[in-house]
Write an enzyme that holds these catalytic residues in place. Structure first.
Site, PDB file in Angstrom:
ATOM      1  N   HIS A 247     -27.357 -14.478 -16.208  1.00  0.00           N
ATOM      2  CA  HIS A 247     -26.941 -15.255 -17.380  1.00  0.00           C
ATOM      3  C   HIS A 247     -26.627 -14.345 -18.568  1.00  0.00           C
ATOM      4  CE1 HIS A 247     -30.680 -14.665 -19.650  1.00  0.00           C
ATOM      5  NE2 HIS A 247     -31.261 -14.677 -18.470  1.00  0.00           N
TER       6      HIS A 247
ATOM      7  N   ILE B 100     -24.232   0.471  -5.238  1.00  0.00           N
ATOM      8  CA  ILE B 100     -24.794  -0.460  -4.255  1.00  0.00           C
ATOM      9  C   ILE B 100     -26.321  -0.530  -4.401  1.00  0.00           C
ATOM     10  CG2 ILE B 100     -24.857   1.320  -2.440  1.00  0.00           C
ATOM     11  CD1 ILE B 100     -23.933  -0.931  -0.523  1.00  0.00           C
TER      12      ILE B 100
ATOM     13  N   GLY C 133     -10.575  -0.152  -5.002  1.00  0.00           N
ATOM     14  CA  GLY C 133     -11.955  -0.003  -5.447  1.00  0.00           C
ATOM     15  C   GLY C 133     -12.122   0.996  -6.582  1.00  0.00           C
TER      16      GLY C 133
ATOM     17  N   ASP D 262       0.857  -1.192   0.000  1.00  0.00           N
ATOM     18  CA  ASP D 262       0.000   0.000   0.000  1.00  0.00           C
ATOM     19  C   ASP D 262       0.891   1.238   0.000  1.00  0.00           C
ATOM     20  OD1 ASP D 262      -3.212   0.396   0.852  1.00  0.00           O
ATOM     21  OD2 ASP D 262      -1.918   2.144   1.159  1.00  0.00           O
ATOM     22  N   ASP D 263       0.481   2.246  -0.773  1.00  0.00           N
ATOM     23  CA  ASP D 263       1.285   3.469  -0.847  1.00  0.00           C
ATOM     24  C   ASP D 263       1.068   4.380   0.361  1.00  0.00           C
ATOM     25  OD1 ASP D 263       2.334   2.670  -3.223  1.00  0.00           O
ATOM     26  OD2 ASP D 263       1.056   3.942  -4.484  1.00  0.00           O
TER      27      ASP D 263
HETATM   28  C1  LIG Z   1     -24.176   8.861  -7.706  1.00  0.00           C
HETATM   29  C2  LIG Z   1     -22.911   9.178  -6.946  1.00  0.00           C
HETATM   30  C3  LIG Z   1     -21.700   8.639  -7.696  1.00  0.00           C
HETATM   31  C4  LIG Z   1     -22.817  10.693  -6.854  1.00  0.00           C
HETATM   32  O1  LIG Z   1     -21.716  11.031  -6.097  1.00  0.00           O
HETATM   33  P1  LIG Z   1     -21.349  12.597  -5.945  1.00  0.00           P
HETATM   34  O2  LIG Z   1     -21.064  13.166  -7.286  1.00  0.00           O
HETATM   35  O3  LIG Z   1     -20.270  12.685  -4.906  1.00  0.00           O
HETATM   36  O4  LIG Z   1     -22.710  13.218  -5.467  1.00  0.00           O
HETATM   37  P2  LIG Z   1     -23.080  14.006  -4.137  1.00  0.00           P
HETATM   38  O5  LIG Z   1     -23.012  13.119  -2.950  1.00  0.00           O
HETATM   39  O6  LIG Z   1     -22.275  15.275  -4.134  1.00  0.00           O
HETATM   40  O7  LIG Z   1     -24.598  14.353  -4.416  1.00  0.00           O
HETATM   41  C5  LIG Z   1     -24.991  15.251  -5.446  1.00  0.00           C
HETATM   42  C6  LIG Z   1     -26.488  15.209  -5.560  1.00  0.00           C
HETATM   43  O8  LIG Z   1     -26.897  13.945  -6.094  1.00  0.00           O
HETATM   44  C7  LIG Z   1     -27.793  13.280  -5.169  1.00  0.00           C
HETATM   45  N1  LIG Z   1     -27.440  11.853  -5.174  1.00  0.00           N
HETATM   46  C8  LIG Z   1     -26.245  11.314  -4.870  1.00  0.00           C
HETATM   47  N2  LIG Z   1     -26.299   9.991  -5.018  1.00  0.00           N
HETATM   48  C9  LIG Z   1     -27.538   9.685  -5.394  1.00  0.00           C
HETATM   49  C10 LIG Z   1     -28.186   8.459  -5.681  1.00  0.00           C
HETATM   50  N3  LIG Z   1     -27.528   7.303  -5.613  1.00  0.00           N
HETATM   51  N4  LIG Z   1     -29.461   8.504  -6.057  1.00  0.00           N
HETATM   52  C11 LIG Z   1     -30.155   9.704  -6.122  1.00  0.00           C
HETATM   53  N5  LIG Z   1     -29.571  10.891  -5.869  1.00  0.00           N
HETATM   54  C12 LIG Z   1     -28.284  10.874  -5.501  1.00  0.00           C
HETATM   55  C13 LIG Z   1     -27.509  13.928  -3.817  1.00  0.00           C
HETATM   56  O9  LIG Z   1     -28.616  13.814  -2.952  1.00  0.00           O
HETATM   57  C14 LIG Z   1     -27.211  15.344  -4.227  1.00  0.00           C
HETATM   58  O10 LIG Z   1     -28.444  15.986  -4.507  1.00  0.00           O
HETATM   59  P3  LIG Z   1     -28.632  17.576  -4.237  1.00  0.00           P
HETATM   60  O11 LIG Z   1     -27.647  18.253  -5.148  1.00  0.00           O
HETATM   61  O12 LIG Z   1     -30.053  17.799  -4.611  1.00  0.00           O
HETATM   62  O13 LIG Z   1     -28.323  17.771  -2.791  1.00  0.00           O
HETATM   63  C15 LIG Z   1     -22.896   8.554  -5.532  1.00  0.00           C
HETATM   64  O14 LIG Z   1     -23.744   9.244  -4.623  1.00  0.00           O
HETATM   65  C16 LIG Z   1     -23.273   7.102  -5.515  1.00  0.00           C
HETATM   66  O15 LIG Z   1     -24.449   6.716  -5.457  1.00  0.00           O
HETATM   67  N6  LIG Z   1     -22.227   6.256  -5.570  1.00  0.00           N
HETATM   68  C17 LIG Z   1     -22.327   4.835  -5.477  1.00  0.00           C
HETATM   69  C18 LIG Z   1     -21.563   4.388  -4.249  1.00  0.00           C
HETATM   70  C19 LIG Z   1     -21.489   2.903  -4.134  1.00  0.00           C
HETATM   71  O16 LIG Z   1     -22.291   2.172  -4.627  1.00  0.00           O
HETATM   72  N7  LIG Z   1     -20.477   2.460  -3.456  1.00  0.00           N
HETATM   73  C20 LIG Z   1     -20.255   1.058  -3.281  1.00  0.00           C
HETATM   74  C21 LIG Z   1     -18.909   0.860  -2.690  1.00  0.00           C
HETATM   75  S1  LIG Z   1     -18.631  -0.818  -2.312  1.00  0.00           S
END
Ligand SMILES: CC(C)(COP(=O)(O)OP(=O)(O)OC[C@H]1O[C@@H](n2cnc3c(N)ncnc32)[C@H](O)[C@@H]1OP(=O)(O)O)[C@@H](O)C(=O)NCCC(=O)NCCS
Length: 207
Positions: free
Chosen positions: A131, A161, A67, A33-34
């Protein structure tokens, strides 16, 4: 198995990969890890990622547990190593499915018949890859996300997720599908999609 596994990345995903690898029968783990040093869940962090080549001895396997899809691709492109497939024993993998080198499938996930999962992909805890799906290299399906039959996921795309992708839909290269989204139509490369049904929130990072 009595083999050593070197895991590139000692974060949360790295620990999940170690857990799966030990259950597969790997004898022991070394992390690289860095940003972290010392030990990780009891195993040594033996230096930064670029030490990987020095640990190559013909008997050791390697896996990238980062990730971030683009970072994982950058590290994979920078090293020519024997990449392992890590599959948690509780995952259900069809004997008619294909998993590329370096791909990780975590606990309770399913990869169904005739699915093709590329290199260095992540199929996270409880995810469903149905599938005839195709996941291109460096794609990722987050915990409990579900892909219907014959879905295609472009390289570097991330399915968030709990998201759902309807059967026969294509998710474009480098797309990010937000947590809980329901994708009912094919998506354009590099877009960020959220909501039910999913809509394009903004242009994503260039792939
Ligand atoms: C969609 C996503 C990439 C956006 O990330 P982001 O650009 O950092 O967005 P922010 O958290 O700054 O949110 C920006 C806006 O989008 C909305 N938003 C964020 N994620 C959302 C989602 N999944 N569904 C609906 N709205 C979402 C926020 O409520 C916010 O709305 P607002 O401007 O009205 O307040 C992120 O929220 C997400 O869902 N990532 C998936 C994470 C995941 O599955 N991780 C698994 C790891 S094992």
């Amino acid at each position: 198995m009595n083999k050593l596994l070197v895991i590139l990345g000692a974060g949360g995903h790295g620990r999940a990969v170690a857990d799966a690898a030990l259950k597969m029968g790997y004898r022991t783990i070394v992390f690289l890890d860095d940003r972290a040093a010392g030990r990780c869940i009891g195993f040594p962090i033996a230096g930064p990622l670029d030490r990987a080549e020095a640990l190559r001895d013909g008997k050791t396997d390697f896996v990238i547990a980062l990730g971030d899809n683009r970072l994982r691709r950058r590290v994979a492109m920078g090293h020519d190593l024997p990449w392992a497939r890590i599959v948690h024993p509780s995952a259900q993998i069809s004997p008619f499915a294909e998993l590329g080198a370096g791909t990780v499938v975590l606990a309770g996930a399913a990869v169904n018949v005739c699915a093709r999962v590329g290199r260095h992909c992540i199929v996270n805890t409880g995810a469903v890859v149905e599938h005839d799906n195709v996941l291109e290299d460096f794609a990722q399906v987050a915990p409990r996300a579900a892909l219907g039959g014959s879905v295609r996921v472009g390289a570097l795309a991330q399915i968030g997720i709990g998201a759902v992708v309807k059967n026969n839909v294509a998710v474009g290269m480098g797309c990010v599908i937000g947590a809980g989204a329901v994708v009912v139509k094919s998506t354009e490369p590099g877009g960020v999609y959220v909501g039910v049904p999913a809509w394009r929130r903004e242009k994503g990072a260039a792939v």
